[in-house]
Design an enzyme around this catalytic site. Structure first.
Site, PDB file in Angstrom:
ATOM      1  N   HIS A   1      -4.830  -3.363   6.275  1.00 22.12           N
ATOM      2  CA  HIS A   1      -4.591  -3.600   4.841  1.00 22.12           C
ATOM      3  C   HIS A   1      -5.947  -3.971   4.238  1.00 22.12           C
ATOM      4  O   HIS A   1      -6.246  -5.144   4.004  1.00 22.12           O
ATOM      5  CB  HIS A   1      -3.565  -4.720   4.641  1.00 22.12           C
TER       6      HIS A   1
ATOM      7  N   ASP B   1       0.840  -1.206   0.000  1.00 23.71           N
ATOM      8  CA  ASP B   1       0.000   0.000   0.000  1.00 23.71           C
ATOM      9  C   ASP B   1       0.873   1.255   0.000  1.00 23.71           C
ATOM     10  O   ASP B   1       0.606   2.227  -0.693  1.00 23.71           O
ATOM     11  CB  ASP B   1      -0.922  -0.014   1.223  1.00 23.71           C
TER      12      ASP B   1
HETATM   13  P1  NAX Z   1      -2.300 -18.073  -4.274  1.00 19.75           P
HETATM   14  O1  NAX Z   1      -3.674 -18.616  -4.101  1.00 19.75           O
HETATM   15  O2  NAX Z   1      -1.699 -17.996  -5.624  1.00 19.75           O
HETATM   16  O3  NAX Z   1      -1.295 -18.892  -3.343  1.00 19.75           O
HETATM   17  C1  NAX Z   1      -1.586 -19.195  -2.022  1.00 19.75           C
HETATM   18  C2  NAX Z   1      -0.868 -20.478  -1.701  1.00 19.75           C
HETATM   19  O4  NAX Z   1      -1.023 -20.710  -0.302  1.00 19.75           O
HETATM   20  C3  NAX Z   1      -1.438 -21.700  -2.427  1.00 19.75           C
HETATM   21  O5  NAX Z   1      -0.395 -22.400  -3.072  1.00 19.75           O
HETATM   22  C4  NAX Z   1      -2.066 -22.516  -1.310  1.00 19.75           C
HETATM   23  O6  NAX Z   1      -2.020 -23.893  -1.546  1.00 19.75           O
HETATM   24  C5  NAX Z   1      -1.188 -22.106  -0.144  1.00 19.75           C
HETATM   25  N1  NAX Z   1      -1.760 -22.394   1.180  1.00 19.75           N
HETATM   26  C6  NAX Z   1      -3.056 -22.380   1.543  1.00 19.75           C
HETATM   27  N2  NAX Z   1      -3.169 -22.758   2.833  1.00 19.75           N
HETATM   28  C7  NAX Z   1      -1.919 -23.017   3.274  1.00 19.75           C
HETATM   29  C8  NAX Z   1      -1.394 -23.475   4.511  1.00 19.75           C
HETATM   30  N3  NAX Z   1      -2.201 -23.734   5.548  1.00 19.75           N
HETATM   31  N4  NAX Z   1      -0.068 -23.638   4.615  1.00 19.75           N
HETATM   32  C9  NAX Z   1       0.751 -23.381   3.577  1.00 19.75           C
HETATM   33  N5  NAX Z   1       0.304 -22.966   2.389  1.00 19.75           N
HETATM   34  C10 NAX Z   1      -1.008 -22.781   2.232  1.00 19.75           C
HETATM   35  O7  NAX Z   1      -2.342 -16.637  -3.560  1.00 19.75           O
HETATM   36  P2  NAX Z   1      -1.316 -15.422  -3.711  1.00 19.75           P
HETATM   37  O8  NAX Z   1      -1.737 -14.573  -4.835  1.00 19.75           O
HETATM   38  O9  NAX Z   1       0.076 -15.937  -3.649  1.00 19.75           O
HETATM   39  O10 NAX Z   1      -1.702 -14.593  -2.376  1.00 19.75           O
HETATM   40  C11 NAX Z   1      -1.451 -15.118  -1.105  1.00 19.75           C
HETATM   41  C12 NAX Z   1      -2.126 -14.267  -0.033  1.00 19.75           C
HETATM   42  O11 NAX Z   1      -1.603 -12.940  -0.041  1.00 19.75           O
HETATM   43  C13 NAX Z   1      -3.637 -14.105  -0.220  1.00 19.75           C
HETATM   44  O12 NAX Z   1      -4.275 -14.269   1.033  1.00 19.75           O
HETATM   45  C14 NAX Z   1      -3.777 -12.672  -0.693  1.00 19.75           C
HETATM   46  O13 NAX Z   1      -5.054 -12.134  -0.387  1.00 19.75           O
HETATM   47  C15 NAX Z   1      -2.669 -12.019   0.091  1.00 19.75           C
HETATM   48  N6  NAX Z   1      -2.209 -10.697  -0.343  1.00 19.75           N
HETATM   49  C16 NAX Z   1      -1.829  -9.814   0.609  1.00 19.75           C
HETATM   50  C17 NAX Z   1      -1.299  -8.579   0.311  1.00 19.75           C
HETATM   51  C18 NAX Z   1      -0.862  -7.633   1.382  1.00 19.75           C
HETATM   52  O14 NAX Z   1      -0.430  -6.538   1.026  1.00 19.75           O
HETATM   53  N7  NAX Z   1      -0.935  -7.971   2.659  1.00 19.75           N
HETATM   54  C19 NAX Z   1      -1.179  -8.130  -1.090  1.00 19.75           C
HETATM   55  C20 NAX Z   1      -1.182  -9.251  -2.080  1.00 19.75           C
HETATM   56  C21 NAX Z   1      -2.144 -10.379  -1.760  1.00 19.75           C
HETATM   57  O15 NAX Z   1      -3.433 -10.011  -2.177  1.00 19.75           O
END
Ligand code: NAX
Length: 346
Positions: free
Chosen positions: A200, A172
């Site tokens: 966030h 952000d």
């Molecule tokens: P993806 O869905 O591409 O990847 C997430 C990965 O996490 C998947 O491979 C899934 O299998 C894995 N996963 C799920 N549960 C798990 C667990 N218990 N242990 C280990 N791995 C697990 O998502 P991606 O685009 O990489 O985003 C990841 C997270 O970041 C999401 O929650 C998203 O909303 C969040 N974000 C946060 C941001 C921030 O600024 N704080 C910005 C970017 C993003 O939106």
């Protein structure tokens, strides 16, 4: 350094792992054991990511040994890669935990359902931190809802100091910084001390009242250079608040490259410290002493960081009535999320 990235088979990790393995976060000369955790159904994808890391032929990465199909241990010159779906192994003796993996929000899913699913994941990971990680571990929560997931992990890890838990609001901040730079026609590194307050989420408050812009030898306030309070208090704020949604609408996927870059910025600053009088924003545990924000939530504030990682919230900044109402609104949302999350934790 032993560095854990969860969600290692996901899209953010796809950019992030390369940067860490390439030495862009901890430096080219720092040995790193990179631990990659994802859930069992993603083991095959995880293997593919390890193959790609290998195929990058990074100067410091040399893969040597495979242990089992799902737990591959690679001994390397500088960077050791461990990919795993086992929590105990993933969290053992780690120095940094970058918690990216989370349950995504599916169509028709209420915010409450999302919180419930993530409360389970981050409670389990908090307990794993408490049990297996070093007590000095630094934790960055990225998976959404990032502030509340961070609070859940912190609550489940009472043996680790609260100040070792942060959540990501650097994306952000970078978005806000780049909007100002574009408006003024300067490069991004001319703009500093932008602040992200609070959650966030779309209630976050991007604040440039104390930000400055440097051109050549002169440094001026952003407010005096932009000369448009209507834009700064209106369109600028909503653009930053809604930027994540705008990226999803355009890309049909959420921010990944910019999120990975922001994670690198956050962790690099936490490791090496901020420079001079500059500050950066991080979601940190609110102990009730900063800017009237009550105790008990993870709230983003400006911090200065000493080399090695000790940080202090920047205090004494003047807060306008406009800022006050925005800061309180986002705090209120966080207390609401906390209430729901605690229900799911018990
Ligand atoms: P993806 O869905 O591409 O990847 C997430 C990965 O996490 C998947 O491979 C899934 O299998 C894995 N996963 C799920 N549960 C798990 C667990 N218990 N242990 C280990 N791995 C697990 O998502 P991606 O685009 O990489 O985003 C990841 C997270 O970041 C999401 O929650 C998203 O909303 C969040 N974000 C946060 C941001 C921030 O600024 N704080 C910005 C970017 C993003 O939106």
């Amino acid at each position: 350094l032993k560095v854990l990235v969860t969600g290692a088979a996901g899209q953010i990790a796809y950019s992030l792992l390369y940067s860490i393995a390439n030495g862009d976060v901890f430096g080219k000369d720092q040995s790193v054991t990179l631990v990659m955790l994802d859930i069992a159904p993603m083991a095959g994808v995880l293997e593919g990511v390890v193959m790609e890391l290998q195929d990058c032929a990074l100067p410091s990465l040399k893969i040597a040994l495979q242990v089992t199909i799902y737990q591959q241990i690679y001994e390397v010159n500088l960077t050791l890669v461990i990919s795993t779906t086992t929590v105990e192994e993933a969290f053992a003796d780690i120095d940094y935990a970058i918690l990216v993996g989370a349950m995504p929000r599916r169509q028709g899913m209420e915010r409450k359902d999302l919180l419930k699913a993530n409360a389970k994941i981050f409670k389990e990971q908090g307990q794993a931190l408490d049990k297996f990680a070093k007590k000095t571990v630094k934790v960055l929560v990225v998976g959404n809802p990032a502030n509340t997931n961070c609070l859940i992990a912190l609550t489940a890890a009472p043996s680790i100091p609260k100040d070792n838990f942060t959540c990501l609001t650097r994306l952000d901040q970078n978005r806000a910084q780049s909007q100002i730079a574009a408006r003024l026609g300067v490069s991004n590194d001319c703009v500093s001390n932008v602040i992200i307050w609070g959650n966030h989420s779309s209630t976050q408050y991007p604040d440039v009242a104390h930000a400055s812009v440097k051109c050549g030898d002169t440094e001026s306030s952003v407010v005096s250079c932009v000369k448009d309070d209507n834009w700064l208090n209106g369109e600028f704020i909503t653009t930053v608040q809604k930027r994540g949604g705008a990226v999803i609408a355009a890309r049909k996927l959420s921010s990944a490259m910019s999120a990975a870059k922001a994670i690198c910025d956050h962790v690099r600053d936490w490791h090496f410290g901020t420079k001079g009088d500059k500050w950066t924003s991080m979601g940190i545990y609110s102990n009730g002493s900063n800017y009237g924000i009550k105790e008990g939530i993870i709230y983003s504030v400006p911090v200065r960081i000493a080399p090695g990682g000790a940080f202090t919230a920047v205090t004494g900044l003047s807060i306008s009535d406009f800022a006050r109402s925005k800061m309180d609104e986002t705090a209120e949302e966080l207390f609401g999320e906390k209430l729901m999350a605690m229900e799911f934790m018990s």
